[in-house]
Motif scaffolding. Structure first.
Motif, PDB file in Angstrom:
ATOM      1  N   MET A 257       6.146  -0.619   3.072  1.00 37.07           N
ATOM      2  CA  MET A 257       4.730  -0.918   2.978  1.00 37.07           C
ATOM      3  C   MET A 257       4.337  -1.672   1.707  1.00 37.07           C
ATOM      4  O   MET A 257       3.731  -2.930   1.952  1.00 37.07           O
ATOM      5  N   ALA A 258       4.662  -1.375   0.434  1.00 36.10           N
ATOM      6  CA  ALA A 258       4.599  -2.200  -0.603  1.00 36.10           C
ATOM      7  C   ALA A 258       4.923  -3.750  -0.762  1.00 36.10           C
ATOM      8  O   ALA A 258       4.402  -4.695  -0.745  1.00 36.10           O
ATOM      9  N   GLN A 259       6.342  -3.750   0.066  1.00 35.56           N
ATOM     10  CA  GLN A 259       6.823  -5.320   0.291  1.00 35.56           C
ATOM     11  C   GLN A 259       5.872  -5.886   1.306  1.00 35.56           C
ATOM     12  O   GLN A 259       5.724  -7.206   1.050  1.00 35.56           O
ATOM     13  N   LEU A 260       5.707  -5.370   2.419  1.00 39.37           N
ATOM     14  CA  LEU A 260       4.595  -5.870   3.425  1.00 39.37           C
ATOM     15  C   LEU A 260       3.263  -6.480   2.919  1.00 39.37           C
ATOM     16  O   LEU A 260       2.847  -7.275   3.043  1.00 39.37           O
ATOM     17  N   LEU A 261       2.579  -5.789   1.886  1.00 38.92           N
ATOM     18  CA  LEU A 261       1.642  -6.109   1.437  1.00 38.92           C
ATOM     19  C   LEU A 261       1.613  -6.698   0.048  1.00 38.92           C
ATOM     20  O   LEU A 261       0.651  -7.344  -0.441  1.00 38.92           O
ATOM     21  N   GLY A 262       2.953  -7.346  -0.263  1.00 38.87           N
ATOM     22  CA  GLY A 262       3.099  -8.009  -1.419  1.00 38.87           C
ATOM     23  C   GLY A 262       2.548  -7.355  -3.000  1.00 38.87           C
ATOM     24  O   GLY A 262       2.401  -7.880  -3.958  1.00 38.87           O
ATOM     25  N   GLU A 263       2.796  -6.123  -3.102  1.00 44.06           N
ATOM     26  CA  GLU A 263       2.578  -5.208  -3.864  1.00 44.06           C
ATOM     27  C   GLU A 263       3.938  -4.725  -4.765  1.00 44.06           C
ATOM     28  O   GLU A 263       4.590  -3.950  -4.032  1.00 44.06           O
ATOM     29  N   LEU A 264       4.260  -5.457  -5.595  1.00 40.30           N
ATOM     30  CA  LEU A 264       5.766  -4.998  -6.082  1.00 40.30           C
ATOM     31  C   LEU A 264       5.425  -4.027  -7.616  1.00 40.30           C
ATOM     32  O   LEU A 264       4.387  -4.219  -7.965  1.00 40.30           O
ATOM     33  N   GLY A 265       6.433  -3.799  -8.130  1.00 36.65           N
ATOM     34  CA  GLY A 265       6.357  -3.150  -9.492  1.00 36.65           C
ATOM     35  C   GLY A 265       5.960  -1.595  -9.150  1.00 36.65           C
ATOM     36  O   GLY A 265       6.025  -1.037  -8.397  1.00 36.65           O
ATOM     37  N   GLU A 266       4.889  -1.395 -10.286  1.00 35.34           N
ATOM     38  CA  GLU A 266       4.404   0.123 -10.030  1.00 35.34           C
ATOM     39  C   GLU A 266       3.691   0.435  -9.149  1.00 35.34           C
ATOM     40  O   GLU A 266       3.636   1.437  -8.739  1.00 35.34           O
ATOM     41  N   SER A 267       2.925  -0.491  -8.513  1.00 38.91           N
ATOM     42  CA  SER A 267       1.943  -0.118  -7.209  1.00 38.91           C
ATOM     43  C   SER A 267       2.761   0.191  -6.060  1.00 38.91           C
ATOM     44  O   SER A 267       2.183   0.792  -5.279  1.00 38.91           O
ATOM     45  N   ALA A 268       4.027  -0.230  -6.001  1.00 42.43           N
ATOM     46  CA  ALA A 268       5.013   0.186  -4.755  1.00 42.43           C
ATOM     47  C   ALA A 268       5.103   1.634  -4.674  1.00 42.43           C
ATOM     48  O   ALA A 268       5.417   1.961  -3.641  1.00 42.43           O
ATOM     49  N   THR A 269       4.909   2.342  -5.830  1.00 41.61           N
ATOM     50  CA  THR A 269       5.021   3.666  -5.472  1.00 41.61           C
ATOM     51  C   THR A 269       3.789   4.587  -5.444  1.00 41.61           C
ATOM     52  O   THR A 269       3.660   5.813  -5.135  1.00 41.61           O
ATOM     53  N   GLY A 270       2.600   3.959  -5.397  1.00 40.80           N
ATOM     54  CA  GLY A 270       1.149   4.436  -5.491  1.00 40.80           C
ATOM     55  C   GLY A 270       0.689   5.038  -4.073  1.00 40.80           C
ATOM     56  O   GLY A 270       0.102   5.743  -3.878  1.00 40.80           O
ATOM     57  N   HIS A 271       0.965   4.282  -2.984  1.00 43.63           N
ATOM     58  CA  HIS A 271       0.326   4.648  -1.633  1.00 43.63           C
ATOM     59  C   HIS A 271       1.128   5.898  -1.402  1.00 43.63           C
ATOM     60  O   HIS A 271       2.402   5.960  -1.122  1.00 43.63           O
ATOM     61  N   ARG A 272       0.690   6.956  -0.542  1.00 40.79           N
ATOM     62  CA  ARG A 272       1.083   7.922   0.090  1.00 40.79           C
ATOM     63  C   ARG A 272       0.700   8.253   1.426  1.00 40.79           C
ATOM     64  O   ARG A 272       1.656   9.028   2.213  1.00 40.79           O
ATOM     65  N   SER A 273      -0.426   7.691   1.883  1.00 41.75           N
ATOM     66  CA  SER A 273      -0.682   7.720   3.221  1.00 41.75           C
ATOM     67  C   SER A 273      -1.382   6.557   3.696  1.00 41.75           C
ATOM     68  O   SER A 273      -1.856   5.596   2.807  1.00 41.75           O
ATOM     69  N   LEU A 274      -1.577   6.418   5.038  1.00 45.48           N
ATOM     70  CA  LEU A 274      -2.055   5.273   5.708  1.00 45.48           C
ATOM     71  C   LEU A 274      -2.809   5.689   7.158  1.00 45.48           C
ATOM     72  O   LEU A 274      -2.195   6.548   7.939  1.00 45.48           O
ATOM     73  N   VAL A 275      -4.191   5.550   7.165  1.00 50.00           N
ATOM     74  CA  VAL A 275      -4.785   5.786   8.224  1.00 50.00           C
ATOM     75  C   VAL A 275      -4.601   4.656   9.434  1.00 50.00           C
ATOM     76  O   VAL A 275      -4.740   3.516   8.869  1.00 50.00           O
ATOM     77  N   VAL A 276      -4.299   4.933  10.742  1.00 54.59           N
ATOM     78  CA  VAL A 276      -3.966   3.810  11.642  1.00 54.59           C
ATOM     79  C   VAL A 276      -5.174   4.093  12.448  1.00 54.59           C
ATOM     80  O   VAL A 276      -5.055   5.112  13.251  1.00 54.59           O
ATOM     81  N   LEU A 277      -5.740   2.834  12.850  1.00 55.50           N
ATOM     82  CA  LEU A 277      -6.620   2.943  13.843  1.00 55.50           C
ATOM     83  C   LEU A 277      -6.482   1.830  14.947  1.00 55.50           C
ATOM     84  O   LEU A 277      -6.139   0.473  14.547  1.00 55.50           O
ATOM     85  N   ARG A 278      -6.401   2.169  16.171  1.00 66.33           N
ATOM     86  CA  ARG A 278      -6.011   1.118  17.302  1.00 66.33           C
ATOM     87  C   ARG A 278      -7.445   0.342  17.748  1.00 66.33           C
ATOM     88  O   ARG A 278      -8.488   1.147  17.820  1.00 66.33           O
ATOM     89  N   VAL A 279      -7.406  -0.934  17.826  1.00 67.75           N
ATOM     90  CA  VAL A 279      -8.500  -1.721  18.239  1.00 67.75           C
ATOM     91  C   VAL A 279      -8.327  -2.415  19.174  1.00 67.75           C
ATOM     92  O   VAL A 279      -7.041  -2.791  19.500  1.00 67.75           O
ATOM     93  N   ASP A 280      -9.255  -2.942  20.107  1.00 71.00           N
ATOM     94  CA  ASP A 280      -8.880  -3.877  21.144  1.00 71.00           C
ATOM     95  C   ASP A 280      -8.669  -5.016  21.081  1.00 71.00           C
ATOM     96  O   ASP A 280      -7.890  -5.807  21.498  1.00 71.00           O
ATOM     97  N   ASP A 281      -9.564  -5.701  19.846  1.00 67.85           N
ATOM     98  CA  ASP A 281      -9.434  -7.218  19.550  1.00 67.85           C
ATOM     99  C   ASP A 281      -9.365  -7.194  18.094  1.00 67.85           C
ATOM    100  O   ASP A 281     -10.157  -7.231  17.307  1.00 67.85           O
ATOM    101  N   LEU A 282      -8.152  -7.375  17.357  1.00 63.69           N
ATOM    102  CA  LEU A 282      -7.939  -7.116  16.038  1.00 63.69           C
ATOM    103  C   LEU A 282      -8.713  -8.193  15.340  1.00 63.69           C
ATOM    104  O   LEU A 282      -9.288  -8.074  14.274  1.00 63.69           O
ATOM    105  N   ASP A 283      -8.621  -9.737  15.827  1.00 63.93           N
ATOM    106  CA  ASP A 283      -9.434 -10.494  15.107  1.00 63.93           C
ATOM    107  C   ASP A 283     -10.953 -10.534  15.007  1.00 63.93           C
ATOM    108  O   ASP A 283     -11.470 -10.696  14.023  1.00 63.93           O
TER     109      ASP A 283
END
Length: 130
Positions: free
Chosen positions: A57-83
């Motif tokens: 996830m850190a690579q996907l978001l372009g967050e390298l270095g120390e912030s790569a270990t910071g995220h522990r959870s991700l809330v996922v919401l499904r929507v009909d029209d993303l744009d």
């Protein structure tokens, strides 16, 4: 909008996989013991708990270095029209950190953070033709 899953971003994927599959007895979707992703389902209900390698996830978001270990959870919401939904988020004062982009051939995603820095993933599931 529908809650699709709660995803835990982990560093030790195989230990977490063992815990959710063996200790808690949840059913793994694909058997990806070494990751980088696996969804576990309870005996009843449609939503599940998913594990994802934190560095992915850190690579996907372009967050390298120390912030790569910071995220522990991700809330996922499904929507009909993303744009359209992302445009509404921006109109309401939110900031899209990543996307909308294809995640797989069946899904497009966008990511944003809440005021505490927790990740939220917006998903649009695509219909496959053929």
């Amino acid at each position: 909008m529908e809650l699709a899953q709660v995803r835990l971003l982990v560093s030790d994927f195989s230990s977490c996989y063992h815990f959710y599959a063996q200790v808690l007895g949840l059913k793994p979707q694909s058997g990806a013991v070494d990751g980088p992703y696996e969804k576990f389902s309870p005996a009843f209900g449609s939503a599940g708990i998913a594990l994802q390698d934190r560095s992915m996830m850190a690579q996907l978001l372009g967050e390298l270095g120390e912030s790569a270990t910071g995220h522990r959870s991700l809330v996922v919401l499904r929507v009909d029209d993303l744009d359209a939904y992302c445009a509404q988020v921006v109109e309401r004062g939110g900031t899209i950190a990543h996307g909308p982009v294809p995640m797989t051939d069946r899904m497009r995603v966008a990511h944003l953070k809440d005021p505490e820095g927790n990740l939220v993933e917006l998903q649009e599931w695509l219909l496959l033709h053929g």
